[in-house]
Motif scaffolding. Sequence first.
Motif, PDB file in Angstrom:
ATOM      1  N   MET A   1       0.829  -1.207   0.000  1.00 60.14           N
ATOM      2  CA  MET A   1       0.000   0.000   0.000  1.00 60.14           C
ATOM      3  C   MET A   1       0.863   1.257   0.000  1.00 60.14           C
ATOM      4  SD  MET A   1      -3.275  -0.566   2.345  1.00 60.14           S
ATOM      5  CE  MET A   1      -3.660  -2.268   2.642  1.00 60.14           C
ATOM      6  N   SER A   2       1.659   1.332  -0.999  1.00 57.83           N
ATOM      7  CA  SER A   2       2.590   2.445  -1.076  1.00 57.83           C
ATOM      8  C   SER A   2       1.840   3.726  -1.483  1.00 57.83           C
ATOM      9  CB  SER A   2       3.671   2.045  -2.088  1.00 57.83           C
ATOM     10  OG  SER A   2       4.096   3.140  -2.810  1.00 57.83           O
ATOM     11  N   THR A   3       2.160   4.831  -0.818  1.00 56.38           N
ATOM     12  CA  THR A   3       1.520   6.120  -1.120  1.00 56.38           C
ATOM     13  C   THR A   3       2.591   7.208  -1.098  1.00 56.38           C
ATOM     14  OG1 THR A   3       1.163   6.740   1.181  1.00 56.38           O
ATOM     15  CG2 THR A   3      -0.568   5.412   0.153  1.00 56.38           C
ATOM     16  N   ALA A   4       2.149   8.455  -1.250  1.00 59.62           N
ATOM     17  CA  ALA A   4       3.096   9.570  -1.228  1.00 59.62           C
ATOM     18  C   ALA A   4       3.865   9.617   0.092  1.00 59.62           C
ATOM     19  CB  ALA A   4       2.329  10.874  -1.422  1.00 59.62           C
ATOM     20  N   PHE A   5       3.310   9.039   1.146  1.00 54.09           N
ATOM     21  CA  PHE A   5       3.939   9.146   2.461  1.00 54.09           C
ATOM     22  C   PHE A   5       4.641   7.885   2.935  1.00 54.09           C
ATOM     23  CE2 PHE A   5       1.169  12.738   2.456  1.00 54.09           C
ATOM     24  CZ  PHE A   5       1.843  13.698   3.220  1.00 54.09           C
ATOM     25  N   ARG A   6       4.478   6.769   2.214  1.00 57.80           N
ATOM     26  CA  ARG A   6       5.084   5.534   2.720  1.00 57.80           C
ATOM     27  C   ARG A   6       5.296   4.541   1.588  1.00 57.80           C
ATOM     28  NH1 ARG A   6      -0.508   3.664   5.592  1.00 57.80           N
ATOM     29  NH2 ARG A   6      -1.520   2.943   3.699  1.00 57.80           N
ATOM     30  N   THR A   7       6.237   3.638   1.855  1.00 54.79           N
ATOM     31  CA  THR A   7       6.418   2.546   0.890  1.00 54.79           C
ATOM     32  C   THR A   7       5.670   1.311   1.348  1.00 54.79           C
ATOM     33  OG1 THR A   7       8.422   1.865   2.063  1.00 54.79           O
ATOM     34  CG2 THR A   7       8.705   3.307   0.128  1.00 54.79           C
ATOM     35  N   HIS A   8       5.503   1.166   2.665  1.00 51.68           N
ATOM     36  CA  HIS A   8       4.837  -0.007   3.234  1.00 51.68           C
ATOM     37  C   HIS A   8       3.958   0.448   4.402  1.00 51.68           C
ATOM     38  CE1 HIS A   8       8.472  -1.640   1.332  1.00 51.68           C
ATOM     39  NE2 HIS A   8       7.790  -2.761   1.182  1.00 51.68           N
ATOM     40  N   THR A   9       3.030  -0.404   4.789  1.00 54.51           N
ATOM     41  CA  THR A   9       2.274  -0.119   6.013  1.00 54.51           C
ATOM     42  C   THR A   9       3.073  -0.628   7.214  1.00 54.51           C
ATOM     43  OG1 THR A   9       1.137  -2.243   6.167  1.00 54.51           O
ATOM     44  CG2 THR A   9       0.135  -0.563   4.745  1.00 54.51           C
ATOM     45  N   ARG A  14       8.638  -7.988   6.682  1.00 51.40           N
ATOM     46  CA  ARG A  14       9.030  -9.305   7.196  1.00 51.40           C
ATOM     47  C   ARG A  14      10.536  -9.485   6.976  1.00 51.40           C
ATOM     48  NH1 ARG A  14       4.536  -8.595   8.460  1.00 51.40           N
ATOM     49  NH2 ARG A  14       2.684  -9.875   8.146  1.00 51.40           N
ATOM     50  N   ALA A  15      11.041 -10.649   7.417  1.00 47.04           N
ATOM     51  CA  ALA A  15      12.469 -10.933   7.248  1.00 47.04           C
ATOM     52  C   ALA A  15      12.876 -10.845   5.778  1.00 47.04           C
ATOM     53  CB  ALA A  15      12.784 -12.316   7.810  1.00 47.04           C
ATOM     54  N   SER A  16      11.931 -11.139   4.884  1.00 42.40           N
ATOM     55  CA  SER A  16      12.269 -11.108   3.454  1.00 42.40           C
ATOM     56  C   SER A  16      12.582  -9.693   2.962  1.00 42.40           C
ATOM     57  CB  SER A  16      11.118 -11.690   2.639  1.00 42.40           C
ATOM     58  OG  SER A  16       9.946 -10.925   2.896  1.00 42.40           O
ATOM     59  N   HIS A  17      12.250  -8.673   3.760  1.00 40.86           N
ATOM     60  CA  HIS A  17      12.564  -7.296   3.366  1.00 40.86           C
ATOM     61  C   HIS A  17      13.934  -6.862   3.879  1.00 40.86           C
ATOM     62  CE1 HIS A  17       8.093  -7.371   3.188  1.00 40.86           C
ATOM     63  NE2 HIS A  17       8.272  -6.594   2.129  1.00 40.86           N
ATOM     64  N   ASP A  18      14.658  -7.760   4.532  1.00 40.13           N
ATOM     65  CA  ASP A  18      15.960  -7.429   5.125  1.00 40.13           C
ATOM     66  C   ASP A  18      16.831  -6.680   4.115  1.00 40.13           C
ATOM     67  OD1 ASP A  18      18.003  -7.346   6.899  1.00 40.13           O
ATOM     68  OD2 ASP A  18      18.591  -9.457   6.723  1.00 40.13           O
ATOM     69  N   GLY A  19      17.327  -5.537   4.534  1.00 42.81           N
ATOM     70  CA  GLY A  19      18.235  -4.776   3.665  1.00 42.81           C
ATOM     71  C   GLY A  19      17.527  -3.757   2.787  1.00 42.81           C
ATOM     72  N   GLU A  20      16.198  -3.799   2.722  1.00 43.95           N
ATOM     73  CA  GLU A  20      15.479  -2.845   1.849  1.00 43.95           C
ATOM     74  C   GLU A  20      15.364  -1.483   2.502  1.00 43.95           C
ATOM     75  OE1 GLU A  20      11.505  -3.668   0.129  1.00 43.95           O
ATOM     76  OE2 GLU A  20      12.279  -5.705  -0.193  1.00 43.95           O
ATOM     77  N   ARG A  21      15.396  -0.460   1.687  1.00 45.45           N
ATOM     78  CA  ARG A  21      15.173   0.891   2.185  1.00 45.45           C
ATOM     79  C   ARG A  21      13.667   1.170   2.132  1.00 45.45           C
ATOM     80  NH1 ARG A  21      17.937   4.874   3.797  1.00 45.45           N
ATOM     81  NH2 ARG A  21      16.862   6.871   3.803  1.00 45.45           N
ATOM     82  N   VAL A  22      13.109   1.611   3.233  1.00 47.09           N
ATOM     83  CA  VAL A  22      11.651   1.789   3.282  1.00 47.09           C
ATOM     84  C   VAL A  22      11.287   3.117   3.937  1.00 47.09           C
ATOM     85  CG1 VAL A  22      11.163  -0.694   3.443  1.00 47.09           C
ATOM     86  CG2 VAL A  22      11.433   0.637   5.546  1.00 47.09           C
ATOM     87  N   THR A  23      10.048   3.553   3.685  1.00 46.33           N
ATOM     88  CA  THR A  23       9.486   4.714   4.392  1.00 46.33           C
ATOM     89  C   THR A  23       8.178   4.259   5.025  1.00 46.33           C
ATOM     90  OG1 THR A  23      10.376   6.146   2.672  1.00 46.33           O
ATOM     91  CG2 THR A  23       8.737   7.113   4.131  1.00 46.33           C
ATOM     92  N   LEU A  24       8.025   4.532   6.310  1.00 51.38           N
ATOM     93  CA  LEU A  24       6.786   4.178   7.008  1.00 51.38           C
ATOM     94  C   LEU A  24       6.170   5.444   7.587  1.00 51.38           C
ATOM     95  CD1 LEU A  24       7.823   1.034   9.161  1.00 51.38           C
ATOM     96  CD2 LEU A  24       6.901   1.080   6.827  1.00 51.38           C
ATOM     97  N   ALA A  25       4.883   5.449   7.751  1.00 53.57           N
ATOM     98  CA  ALA A  25       4.212   6.566   8.422  1.00 53.57           C
ATOM     99  C   ALA A  25       3.164   5.977   9.363  1.00 53.57           C
ATOM    100  CB  ALA A  25       3.538   7.478   7.398  1.00 53.57           C
ATOM    101  N   GLY A  26       3.004   6.615  10.518  1.00 54.47           N
ATOM    102  CA  GLY A  26       2.009   6.082  11.452  1.00 54.47           C
ATOM    103  C   GLY A  26       2.034   6.845  12.764  1.00 54.47           C
ATOM    104  N   TRP A  27       1.384   6.268  13.757  1.00 50.85           N
ATOM    105  CA  TRP A  27       1.296   6.889  15.077  1.00 50.85           C
ATOM    106  C   TRP A  27       2.331   6.268  16.015  1.00 50.85           C
ATOM    107  CZ3 TRP A  27      -2.689   6.163  11.834  1.00 50.85           C
ATOM    108  CH2 TRP A  27      -3.574   7.224  11.637  1.00 50.85           C
ATOM    109  N   VAL A  28       2.884   7.096  16.895  1.00 50.02           N
ATOM    110  CA  VAL A  28       3.808   6.554  17.896  1.00 50.02           C
ATOM    111  C   VAL A  28       2.955   5.798  18.917  1.00 50.02           C
ATOM    112  CG1 VAL A  28       5.457   7.086  19.726  1.00 50.02           C
ATOM    113  CG2 VAL A  28       5.468   8.400  17.576  1.00 50.02           C
TER     114      VAL A  28
END
Length: 594
Positions: A1-9, A14-28
């Motif tokens: 669910m990639s959007t202007a603010f994130r690449t992933h939810t 998961r472990a399969s994303h090890d090493g990937e560069r990502v952007t997340l957005a959410g609540w603390v």
Amino acid sequence: MSTAFRTHTCGELRASHDGERVTLAGWVHRRRDHGHLAFFDLRDRHGITQVITNAEDAADAHAAAEPARNEWVVQVEGVVRARPEGTSNKELPTGGIEVAVDRFSVLNPSKVPPFYINEEQAGLDEALRLKHRYLDLRRPLMQQRMLLRARLASAIRQALEDDGFVEIETPLLIRSTPEGARDFVVPSRVQPGHFYALPQSPQQLKQILMVAGYDRYYQLAHCMRDEDTRKDRGPEFTQVDLEMSFVGEDDVMASVEGMVTRVSREVLPNRPILHEPFPRLTYAEAMDRYGSDKPDIRFGLELVDLTDVVRAVDFRVFTEPIAAGGAVRGICAPGCADYSRKQLDELTDLARRHGAKGLVQLSVTADGSFHGPAAKFLEGREADLLVATGASAGDLVLIVADADSIAGAEALGHLRLAMGDALGLRRPGVLAYVWVHRFPMFTWEAEGQRWDATHNPFSAPVPEDVPLMESDPGKVRAQQYDLALNGWECGGGSVRIHQRPLLEQAFALMGHSLEGMRDQFGALLDALEYGAPPHGGIAIGLDRWAALFAEVDNIREVMAFPKTQSGTDLMMDAPSPIAPEQLEELHLRIVEGD
Ligand code: ASP
């Protein structure tokens, strides 16, 4: 669910994303500081991901994260890495990884919420929750409930559409369609002194859709009834409303049962359906065996008719109701012979609260005799009573006698439920659907001295009972069915009268004059004269169904924006006064109440 603010939810990595560069957005969700390391649980409705800022590796990000507190909305960028040995969190689907953050942005700060979002608090005040519903709904528990409800609604749509139903919306501003409650009304600005009613249900419209040839209609319909709020009903609720053409009772029940079974399996694959096909009880049978028209059949403790067994007994508590044409009924509570005085008094109170004149309690002693204030009156009848009730040593027999057989059965039915609770017999995991049908078509309204419909005034009589409409209306059974689930009424409907003369006859019995009928039901009466097909339908309360699925006993827990018991929306502050100009425009004047 990639959007202007994130690449992933926040629930995706998961472990399969090890090493990937990502952007997340959410609540603390939670923050833990360890000096040069700060751990954040970042939350959205998809899940929680742990992200870390490190003062040594990314000083700017660490500094930017410094002010962020619970419920702030933030965006992070970084690299996914497997968590170090022994630190993974088995509870979280994302628990095997974390994100090492090198860019941290605050998208929006938050005030300190009035209650915890990230943990369950016992005794949380409902008014506070409703006032800040946006925060309450943000709690993971509430999000699960809302998502469950959405899955339920979606499964219903799918199942009905696969069965040939078409969704048709009906308007909210209509003319009154009675379902036994007061209407909410809306004044018309352009037609002074005229009012719309908000639908108590789309009943007349869905019948008219059958006349219009749509064959199978459904809608998740909003219904509004101005009545005192109860735990299982608010002033506003949603019904799975449907209507079918060229059907008899069995057809509607079969279609609905197919849909309900499929939906239950899809939405709650781990909760077994107790009986398939769903048992069918006539109303008379349901009252006789369970003292309820929405019986909880997850357990036995069935009512037993003891009228004949005690007919000859010289005990006024029994003889008077029997002489008045009533009944004596009992249940056996296994293993409860040693109930304390206090427990027995509570049972008596409960029976009285539910209309019983009293409660006869008999403990069965080891030698099969009875112990209790009424025992002496029953000497010599013990053996027959034990056989009839199925009781044996150590059991408690509870008996209600009432001149009004139905009222007595109902009181005992409530005791049965209480004993079911006390004995842990109402297993929460099980789904026990049951049909109750063949209700009496009319009940006698002593106040208005007229018959009233037990369901709605459009229900058709059982064909062989039609002649009784003239001779003995109280005996007419309707082609009406209710679906109950675990002791809750989940839905109800009927085959309708599709011929105008019969409908007029039924209306007349209910005290409607010809003009009154025209006034209230004119459109439907007219439509019936233009080739109305035989038809019938049902409405299932979506809120109750969702509440039962979510295992909560209050429908407000599965409604996004419910009203309070007194019909107030605490968040929007409704109802509210309106401006004098608005009143003027609507041609309304407020009369101050006394
Ligand atoms: N309109 C009915 C109700 O709201 C349901 C039905 O008969 O279809 O209870």
